[in-house]
Motif scaffolding. Structure first.
Motif, mmCIF file in Angstrom:
data_model
loop_
_atom_site.group_PDB
_atom_site.id
_atom_site.type_symbol
_atom_site.label_atom_id
_atom_site.label_comp_id
_atom_site.label_asym_id
_atom_site.label_seq_id
_atom_site.Cartn_x
_atom_site.Cartn_y
_atom_site.Cartn_z
ATOM 1 N N ARG A 217 0.366 -8.084 3.402
ATOM 2 C CA ARG A 217 -0.993 -7.583 3.575
ATOM 3 C C ARG A 217 -1.692 -7.309 2.247
ATOM 4 O O ARG A 217 -2.784 -6.730 2.216
ATOM 5 N N GLY A 218 -1.037 -7.702 1.169
ATOM 6 C CA GLY A 218 -1.630 -7.516 -0.142
ATOM 7 C C GLY A 218 -1.522 -6.110 -0.681
ATOM 8 O O GLY A 218 -2.215 -5.736 -1.633
ATOM 9 N N ILE A 219 -0.645 -5.312 -0.101
ATOM 10 C CA ILE A 219 -0.457 -3.932 -0.538
ATOM 11 C C ILE A 219 0.519 -3.896 -1.702
ATOM 12 O O ILE A 219 1.591 -4.499 -1.644
ATOM 13 N N GLU A 220 0.162 -3.196 -2.748
ATOM 14 C CA GLU A 220 1.020 -3.063 -3.928
ATOM 15 C C GLU A 220 2.049 -1.967 -3.688
ATOM 16 O O GLU A 220 1.701 -0.807 -3.428
ATOM 17 N N LEU A 221 3.333 -2.303 -3.761
ATOM 18 C CA LEU A 221 4.398 -1.324 -3.620
ATOM 19 C C LEU A 221 4.830 -0.854 -4.994
ATOM 20 O O LEU A 221 5.262 -1.654 -5.829
ATOM 21 N N VAL A 222 4.715 0.446 -5.237
ATOM 22 C CA VAL A 222 5.101 1.043 -6.512
ATOM 23 C C VAL A 222 6.320 1.911 -6.255
ATOM 24 O O VAL A 222 6.254 2.902 -5.522
ATOM 25 N N ARG A 223 7.436 1.533 -6.846
ATOM 26 C CA ARG A 223 8.673 2.278 -6.651
ATOM 27 C C ARG A 223 8.716 3.480 -7.598
ATOM 28 O O ARG A 223 8.473 3.367 -8.784
ATOM 29 N N GLY A 224 9.045 4.641 -7.024
ATOM 30 C CA GLY A 224 9.150 5.843 -7.835
ATOM 31 C C GLY A 224 8.594 7.045 -7.093
ATOM 32 O O GLY A 224 8.100 6.940 -5.970
#
Length: 456
Positions: free
Chosen positions: A105-112
């Motif tokens: 869906r074009g969502i940016e996943l930022v780990r942390g």
């Protein structure tokens, strides 16, 4: 330190965070989701999904045992097969299968770990994320561990350890007779554990109609589970691998493992809320659009706002918050908010309820009347549950002549709840329900029986 900008930043990738982010992204917004653990969250990996995988065999066994002479045929449950299937359901605690739901869906996943660092600003490690429109907190809850002497030192299970257990303990003590407590007692008793439930109140499932707790208690007792009601734990110790729980009546209970299931703790600490003048460590108060008062850019959805600690309600709140961020005129519906939310306990019998109990309706000042009928007292009950015992109750506001609550117990009765939810939330006049004709021979005919009992 790097900086990036998005329309919305969502902290937490559990069910509520996923739904909110997905709805916003599908509307064309640029969205980032911050997650320090598993995409999919507590429910997918340590809650509803694995627990239902453990409970399903218990329900199948209960159904089979209703056939005369079936005890021998169902005596041997392949526990390892059940645990293996559980591991498949939770993808062996890996979230690779969940991540594409976001990225597609074009969502940016930022780990942390995300932390608020000012208005519309989130810091994740050495990176700063700025939100042009809103920040959404969807951080959820974890199991609460009460300050009972020796409890933490005894290394008890919470729901996480219980639903991911690799072996079944010979004996299990369960602290708490709420939904998690009775569901896990049901599951582990079916696996062969000797189970004792310690409940501080007079009955299990205290928030539901008294008959619901009584019927579940009777079924647990029939399955060999000991229920110690009106009893509190005063101290806990672990010696030579065994756990002993001292009780306030002077007795004690011992087992190979102890499960703590006495409630949930909101994850609102160390999020930077204090810097915004918002009290942390508790549920975060929100308005009917899920915004934090005084901070029109900050939304809190799901368990973290404390309104209804249920996955489906978190997802509902996520849709409301997303639509409000998108500029739509929306608000929560109070007919099924908070304690009135639809809810199912997956024991056998199942307990399905929405809205008020008779007691809570009277306490709210409603001129309430309740009627009830046997859940299996119709033709459909012969096919689902084989006539298993259960009770169906509706609570009617006599002044407005609408249903304000419903509770059902019985085999697989959770699937019958949505009709009641529509009636309660939609405030459908009870006289109109008479014309909503249930099909023969289905269990839905219990609605006909209820309306007849009411006097229509």
């Amino acid at each position: 330190m790097s900086e990036r900008s998005f329309d919305v930043v969502v902290i937490g990738a559990g069910p509520a965070g996923e739904v909110c982010a997905g709805r916003l992204a599908e509307a064309g917004l640029e969205v980032a989701v911050v997650e320090e653990s598993l995409v999919g969250g507590e429910c997918s990996f340590y809650g509803c999904m694995p627990s239902k995988a453990l409970l399903r065999p218990a329900q199948i066994l209960a159904e089979a045992r209703r056939i005369p002479g079936a005890d021998a045929a169902v005596a041997g449950l392949d526990v390892q097969a059940v645990l293996d299937r559980r591991d498949e359901v939770v993808d062996h605690l890996h979230d690779e299968g969940q991540v594409p739901w976001l990225t597609d869906r074009g969502i940016e996943l930022v780990r942390g770990r995300g932390r608020l660092a000012g208005e519309r600003t989130v810091r994740v490690g050495d990176e700063t994320l700025t939100a042009r429109r809103a920040v959404v907190l969807a951080t959820g809850t974890v199991a609460a561990v009460p300050p009972i002497p020796g409890l933490r030192e005894a290394r008890p299970w919470t729901n996480r350890e219980a639903v991911t257990a690799k072996e079944v303990p010979p004996s299990l003590v369960v602290l708490g007779g709420g939904t998690i407590g009775v569901e896990m007692a049901t599951a582990f008793a079916s696996f062969g554990s000797s189970v004792t439930v310690i409940e501080a109140g007079p009955r299990v499932l205290a928030r539901e109609e008294p008959f619901a707790g009584d019927e579940v208690c009777a079924a647990l007792a029939e399955a060999g589970v000991e229920i110690r009601a009106d009893t509190r734990a005063t101290a806990v110790s672990r010696t030579n691998g065994r756990v002993t729980v001292e009780l306030d009546d002077g007795t004690s209970v011992a087992g190979d493992q102890l499960l703590v299931a006495v409630g949930r703790r909101v994850l609102s600490s160390d999020l930077g809320l204090e810097d915004l003048g918002i009290e942390a460590g508790h549920a975060v108060a929100v308005d009917d659009a899920l915004r934090v008062p005084g901070h029109d850019w900050l939304y809190v959805v799901g368990d973290a706002n404390g309104r209804a600690l249920l996955t489906h309600m978190g997802k509902y709140q996520a849709r409301i918050a997303a639509d409000h961020i998108l500029g739509r005129d929306v608000a929560l519906c109070h007919a099924s908010d908070g304690a009135l939310s639809p809810r199912v306990t997956f024991t056998d019998p199942q307990v399905a309820a929405v809205g008020h109990t008779l007691a809570s309706a009277l306490q709210a000042g409603i001129d309430a009347r309740a009627v009830h009928v046997p859940t299996g007292g119709n033709a459909g009950g012969s096919f689902v549950g084989r006539g298993a015992p259960g009770t169906a109750r509706i609570v009617v506001d006599e002044q407005r002549r609408v249903i304000v609550g419903a509770t059902f117990t019985g085999a697989e009765i959770g699937e019958a709840l949505h009709a009641a939810t529509i009636a309660v939330v939609g405030e459908v006049p009870i006289d109109d329900l008479w014309h909503a004709v249930p099909c023969f021979p289905t269990r839905s005919e219990l609605w006909l029986k209820l309306l007849e009992a009411y006097g229509l």
